[in-house]
Design a protein around this motif. Structure first.
Motif, mmCIF file in Angstrom:
data_model
loop_
_atom_site.group_PDB
_atom_site.id
_atom_site.type_symbol
_atom_site.label_atom_id
_atom_site.label_comp_id
_atom_site.label_asym_id
_atom_site.label_seq_id
_atom_site.Cartn_x
_atom_site.Cartn_y
_atom_site.Cartn_z
ATOM 1 N N UNK A 56 -39.157 -58.638 57.798
ATOM 2 C CA UNK A 56 -39.754 -59.461 56.511
ATOM 3 C C UNK A 56 -41.140 -59.355 56.516
ATOM 4 N N UNK A 57 -41.885 -59.519 55.487
ATOM 5 C CA UNK A 57 -43.370 -59.610 55.380
ATOM 6 C C UNK A 57 -44.011 -60.488 56.357
ATOM 7 N N UNK A 91 -30.426 -60.530 53.450
ATOM 8 C CA UNK A 91 -30.110 -61.864 53.701
ATOM 9 C C UNK A 91 -30.505 -62.844 52.949
ATOM 10 N N UNK A 92 -31.840 -62.756 52.465
ATOM 11 C CA UNK A 92 -32.551 -63.719 51.479
ATOM 12 C C UNK A 92 -33.297 -63.001 50.600
ATOM 13 N N UNK A 93 -32.854 -63.095 49.259
ATOM 14 C CA UNK A 93 -33.401 -62.216 48.069
ATOM 15 C C UNK A 93 -34.886 -62.714 47.759
#
Length: 177
Positions: A56-57, A91-93
């Motif tokens: 992720x960022x 997993x997490x939009x």
């Protein structure tokens, strides 16, 4: 000066000053070398870590030691250059994955060669027998469990050194912390 008027003399070499200066000069050498690639060392670092795994960022910001705002600006630049793109995480939009493009993969390959070249040039300035000892000693200090592995708490906030912006020939040197 002491109260007697004699100057105070350090008994141990100023490691803070030495490490700060070495870090600054190495960063300027790296930035100059990366101009041939057209990206900053910071952008290369983000690409390198993004290429290694789907991250992720936020995770990339941690790995590259960037604050959130700087990370957003860096990924914006990478997207404009066609080197990376943001995608929603499975997993997490709400989270964004930074995916490296084919052009970004080529940039990482070239950037790795540039970083290795700069590090080799610096190490080559030492006698051969001192290079391995220097790197091993520095790694021992900063790796897990070493005396410089983790910051310690203090009631006085300590800001991390950042490269000065727009510093040119003739400007005053940075103050030692």
């Amino acid at each position: 000066m002491t109260t007697s008027g004699t100057p105070t003399v350090r008994q141990i070499r100023d490691l803070s000053g030495l490490l700060d200066h070495a870090s600054h000069v190495l960063a300027t050498r790296m930035a100059a070398a990366f101009t041939e690639l057209g990206v900053t060392p910071r952008a290369y670092c983000v690409l390198f870590h993004a290429l290694a795994a789907e991250r992720t960022q936020s995770r990339l910001a941690e790995l590259a030691d960037l604050d959130k705002t700087t990370m957003v600006v860096t990924v914006d630049q990478l997207e404009r250059a066609g080197l990376a793109e943001r995608r929603p995480a499975a997993a997490d939009r709400r989270a964004r994955i930074v995916r490296v493009t084919e052009a970004g993969e080529r940039a990482v390959e070239r950037g790795t060669a540039i970083a290795d070249r700069v590090h080799r040039e610096v190490l080559d300035s030492l006698p051969r027998e001192e290079r391995t000892v220097f790197v091993a000693a520095l790694a021992r200090l900063v790796d897990g469990g070493g005396a410089l592995a983790d910051p310690v708490g203090s009631e006085h906030a300590v800001r991390r050194a950042r490269r000065p912006r727009g510093r040119g020939p003739g400007d005053e040197p940075r103050a030692r912390r």
